[in-house]
Every structure is written in C-alpha cells, then in structure tokens.
Write a protein that holds these residues in place. Structure first.
Motif, PDB file in Angstrom:
ATOM      1  N   PRO A  13     -15.550 -17.327 -18.696  1.00  0.00           N
ATOM      2  CA  PRO A  13     -14.762 -18.486 -18.307  1.00  0.00           C
ATOM      3  C   PRO A  13     -15.613 -19.748 -18.432  1.00  0.00           C
ATOM      4  O   PRO A  13     -16.827 -19.700 -18.270  1.00  0.00           O
ATOM      5  CB  PRO A  13     -14.412 -18.216 -16.839  1.00  0.00           C
ATOM      6  N   SER A  14     -14.967 -20.868 -18.703  1.00  0.00           N
ATOM      7  CA  SER A  14     -15.713 -22.100 -18.935  1.00  0.00           C
ATOM      8  C   SER A  14     -16.409 -22.614 -17.686  1.00  0.00           C
ATOM      9  O   SER A  14     -17.341 -23.375 -17.780  1.00  0.00           O
ATOM     10  CB  SER A  14     -14.778 -23.176 -19.491  1.00  0.00           C
ATOM     11  N   GLY A  15     -15.987 -22.230 -16.520  1.00  0.00           N
ATOM     12  CA  GLY A  15     -16.589 -22.739 -15.287  1.00  0.00           C
ATOM     13  C   GLY A  15     -17.838 -22.011 -14.883  1.00  0.00           C
ATOM     14  O   GLY A  15     -18.484 -22.375 -13.917  1.00  0.00           O
ATOM     15  N   ALA A  16     -18.192 -20.955 -15.595  1.00  0.00           N
ATOM     16  CA  ALA A  16     -19.381 -20.151 -15.317  1.00  0.00           C
ATOM     17  C   ALA A  16     -19.456 -19.765 -13.853  1.00  0.00           C
ATOM     18  O   ALA A  16     -18.470 -19.805 -13.149  1.00  0.00           O
ATOM     19  CB  ALA A  16     -20.622 -20.869 -15.770  1.00  0.00           C
ATOM     20  N   ARG A  17     -20.632 -19.350 -13.443  1.00  0.00           N
ATOM     21  CA  ARG A  17     -20.805 -18.892 -12.069  1.00  0.00           C
ATOM     22  C   ARG A  17     -20.561 -20.049 -11.123  1.00  0.00           C
ATOM     23  O   ARG A  17     -20.771 -21.179 -11.450  1.00  0.00           O
ATOM     24  CB  ARG A  17     -22.201 -18.321 -11.880  1.00  0.00           C
ATOM     25  N   THR A  18     -20.193 -19.766  -9.920  1.00  0.00           N
ATOM     26  CA  THR A  18     -19.770 -20.731  -8.919  1.00  0.00           C
ATOM     27  C   THR A  18     -20.720 -21.917  -8.796  1.00  0.00           C
ATOM     28  O   THR A  18     -21.473 -22.018  -7.842  1.00  0.00           O
ATOM     29  CB  THR A  18     -19.625 -20.043  -7.553  1.00  0.00           C
ATOM     30  N   ALA A  19     -20.681 -22.794  -9.775  1.00  0.00           N
ATOM     31  CA  ALA A  19     -21.407 -24.063  -9.769  1.00  0.00           C
ATOM     32  C   ALA A  19     -22.877 -23.888  -9.420  1.00  0.00           C
ATOM     33  O   ALA A  19     -23.410 -24.581  -8.571  1.00  0.00           O
ATOM     34  CB  ALA A  19     -20.728 -25.035  -8.807  1.00  0.00           C
ATOM     35  N   GLY A  20     -23.546 -22.938 -10.069  1.00  0.00           N
ATOM     36  CA  GLY A  20     -24.966 -22.748  -9.869  1.00  0.00           C
ATOM     37  C   GLY A  20     -25.330 -21.992  -8.609  1.00  0.00           C
ATOM     38  O   GLY A  20     -26.494 -21.764  -8.346  1.00  0.00           O
ATOM     39  N   ARG A  21     -24.372 -21.620  -7.824  1.00  0.00           N
ATOM     40  CA  ARG A  21     -24.657 -20.878  -6.602  1.00  0.00           C
ATOM     41  C   ARG A  21     -24.825 -19.403  -6.945  1.00  0.00           C
ATOM     42  O   ARG A  21     -24.264 -18.909  -7.912  1.00  0.00           O
ATOM     43  CB  ARG A  21     -23.503 -21.045  -5.618  1.00  0.00           C
ATOM     44  N   PRO A  22     -25.579 -18.676  -6.121  1.00  0.00           N
ATOM     45  CA  PRO A  22     -25.702 -17.239  -6.366  1.00  0.00           C
ATOM     46  C   PRO A  22     -24.359 -16.551  -6.171  1.00  0.00           C
ATOM     47  O   PRO A  22     -23.497 -17.055  -5.454  1.00  0.00           O
ATOM     48  CB  PRO A  22     -26.715 -16.782  -5.315  1.00  0.00           C
ATOM     49  N   ARG A  23     -24.194 -15.409  -6.827  1.00  0.00           N
ATOM     50  CA  ARG A  23     -22.914 -14.713  -6.708  1.00  0.00           C
ATOM     51  C   ARG A  23     -22.705 -14.234  -5.273  1.00  0.00           C
ATOM     52  O   ARG A  23     -23.666 -13.918  -4.573  1.00  0.00           O
ATOM     53  CB  ARG A  23     -22.846 -13.557  -7.682  1.00  0.00           C
ATOM     54  N   PRO A  24     -21.457 -14.168  -4.854  1.00  0.00           N
ATOM     55  CA  PRO A  24     -21.163 -13.686  -3.514  1.00  0.00           C
ATOM     56  C   PRO A  24     -21.447 -12.184  -3.404  1.00  0.00           C
ATOM     57  O   PRO A  24     -21.240 -11.439  -4.355  1.00  0.00           O
ATOM     58  CB  PRO A  24     -19.670 -13.937  -3.336  1.00  0.00           C
ATOM     59  N   TYR A  25     -21.928 -11.775  -2.276  1.00  0.00           N
ATOM     60  CA  TYR A  25     -22.143 -10.359  -2.008  1.00  0.00           C
ATOM     61  C   TYR A  25     -21.146  -9.835  -0.980  1.00  0.00           C
ATOM     62  O   TYR A  25     -21.130  -8.655  -0.692  1.00  0.00           O
ATOM     63  CB  TYR A  25     -23.567 -10.117  -1.513  1.00  0.00           C
ATOM     64  N   LYS A  26     -20.343 -10.735  -0.441  1.00  0.00           N
ATOM     65  CA  LYS A  26     -19.353 -10.368   0.567  1.00  0.00           C
ATOM     66  C   LYS A  26     -18.037 -11.071   0.238  1.00  0.00           C
ATOM     67  O   LYS A  26     -18.045 -12.181  -0.306  1.00  0.00           O
ATOM     68  CB  LYS A  26     -19.802 -10.819   1.955  1.00  0.00           C
ATOM     69  N   PRO A  27     -16.917 -10.468   0.614  1.00  0.00           N
ATOM     70  CA  PRO A  27     -15.617 -11.124   0.384  1.00  0.00           C
ATOM     71  C   PRO A  27     -15.528 -12.508   1.028  1.00  0.00           C
ATOM     72  O   PRO A  27     -14.950 -13.417   0.434  1.00  0.00           O
ATOM     73  CB  PRO A  27     -14.616 -10.145   0.994  1.00  0.00           C
ATOM     74  N   ALA A  28     -16.129 -12.697   2.188  1.00  0.00           N
ATOM     75  CA  ALA A  28     -16.072 -14.011   2.842  1.00  0.00           C
ATOM     76  C   ALA A  28     -16.749 -15.075   1.983  1.00  0.00           C
ATOM     77  O   ALA A  28     -16.280 -16.216   1.901  1.00  0.00           O
ATOM     78  CB  ALA A  28     -16.724 -13.950   4.221  1.00  0.00           C
ATOM     79  N   GLU A  29     -17.848 -14.712   1.320  1.00  0.00           N
ATOM     80  CA  GLU A  29     -18.538 -15.654   0.444  1.00  0.00           C
ATOM     81  C   GLU A  29     -17.685 -15.981  -0.782  1.00  0.00           C
ATOM     82  O   GLU A  29     -17.674 -17.119  -1.249  1.00  0.00           O
ATOM     83  CB  GLU A  29     -19.887 -15.076   0.015  1.00  0.00           C
ATOM     84  N   ALA A  30     -16.963 -14.989  -1.296  1.00  0.00           N
ATOM     85  CA  ALA A  30     -16.065 -15.229  -2.437  1.00  0.00           C
ATOM     86  C   ALA A  30     -14.926 -16.158  -2.023  1.00  0.00           C
ATOM     87  O   ALA A  30     -14.552 -17.068  -2.780  1.00  0.00           O
ATOM     88  CB  ALA A  30     -15.510 -13.905  -2.959  1.00  0.00           C
ATOM     89  N   ARG A  31     -14.397 -15.940  -0.838  1.00  0.00           N
ATOM     90  CA  ARG A  31     -13.318 -16.814  -0.353  1.00  0.00           C
ATOM     91  C   ARG A  31     -13.799 -18.255  -0.257  1.00  0.00           C
ATOM     92  O   ARG A  31     -13.117 -19.183  -0.699  1.00  0.00           O
ATOM     93  CB  ARG A  31     -12.805 -16.320   1.008  1.00  0.00           C
ATOM     94  N   ARG A  32     -14.989 -18.450   0.297  1.00  0.00           N
ATOM     95  CA  ARG A  32     -15.530 -19.812   0.424  1.00  0.00           C
ATOM     96  C   ARG A  32     -15.780 -20.437  -0.952  1.00  0.00           C
ATOM     97  O   ARG A  32     -15.544 -21.635  -1.143  1.00  0.00           O
ATOM     98  CB  ARG A  32     -16.805 -19.807   1.263  1.00  0.00           C
TER      99      ARG A  32
END
Length: 147
Positions: A13-32
C-alpha cells in the motif's frame, strides 16, 4: 467477496507502515494506529470523520490483528493507508492458511466460543484480499469505506 479468496503477489500500500511507527503487537495498538491515520486524513482534508465508518475501520483492524495473533503465529507486518474515501488495513502473519468461517456449534451441537472475527471483517470491508507472501505467511488487506 470473502467466500472467494484471491492469492496474488503482494502489492505494498502507498501509505507504508503506520507513518514510521513500529508495527503493532496488540489489537489495541492497531486500533490506535487506524484512529491516528484517519484523524490525520480528516484534519488535512478539512472534512469531519464519520464516527460509524471510523468504528468499522477500527474493528476490522482489531479483528485482523487478533486473528493474526490467535491463528497466524503472530503479526509480521501491519500497514494502514487512508486514500480517497477508504482506509486500507493490511495485516501479515506467519501462517499461509487462509481464514475460515467456523460454524458456531461443533458436531454434537455444542456452542463454541469465538469464530466471529472473519465474518465481521467480511461484512464491514468493501474489499478483502488474502495474498501469499513470497517469504511464507500471508497478508490480509481489507478496505473499509470512510465516507
């Protein structure tokens, strides 16, 4: 849509990883991460965010990451991209097995817990792709309309 799964090369996807942030390891982090990406898009577009659409996108991200943790051997990548009128959430995991719908009861008619995540994703997303990764595992991309 979700009964037929596509297997194709992964396109980033063109947006790549969440704006340079590390990938989420928990669903709550993905939601945020989804909330931040959508809020930023609405702010730059000078357009109010549809609360129900945002809730749908957050729930899809939560279900995909939960399923990756429970059934896929863990999250290996997470991406969120807001383009036009949609939010695209991609979650990769270690398992090449595609998601399946689990019947709510077993062979003896005993109710089983869980089994709601994949049907939720399929219902809320306007497009879902399951792609095999060249290094093993899979990437599930779900597109949720925002407006």
């Amino acid at each position: 849509m979700c009964e037929e799964r596509t297997t194709e090369p992964v396109v980033e996807p063109s947006g790549a990883r969440t704006a340079g942030r590390p990938r989420p390891y928990k669903p709550a982090e993905a939601r945020r991460a989804v909330e931040r990406a959508v809020a930023e898009r609405c702010r730059t577009a000078h357009r109010p965010c549809d609360a129900d659409a945002l809730s749908d996108a957050v729930l899809v991200a939560s279900e995909l990451t939960t399923n990756a943790l429970l059934h896929g051997g863990g999250i290996t990548d997470f991406r969120v991209d807001v383009t036009g009128r949609d939010v695209r959430v991609s979650v990769s995991d270690r398992s090449a097995e595609p998601p399946v719908v689990v019947p709510p009861a077993d062979g003896q008619a005993r109710r089983r817990p869980g089994g709601h995540g994949w049907p939720i994703v399929c219902r809320l997303a306007c497009d879902v792709h399951v792609s095999c990764l060249p290094t093993g595992g899979k990437c599930i991309t779900a597109v949720v309309p925002l407006f």
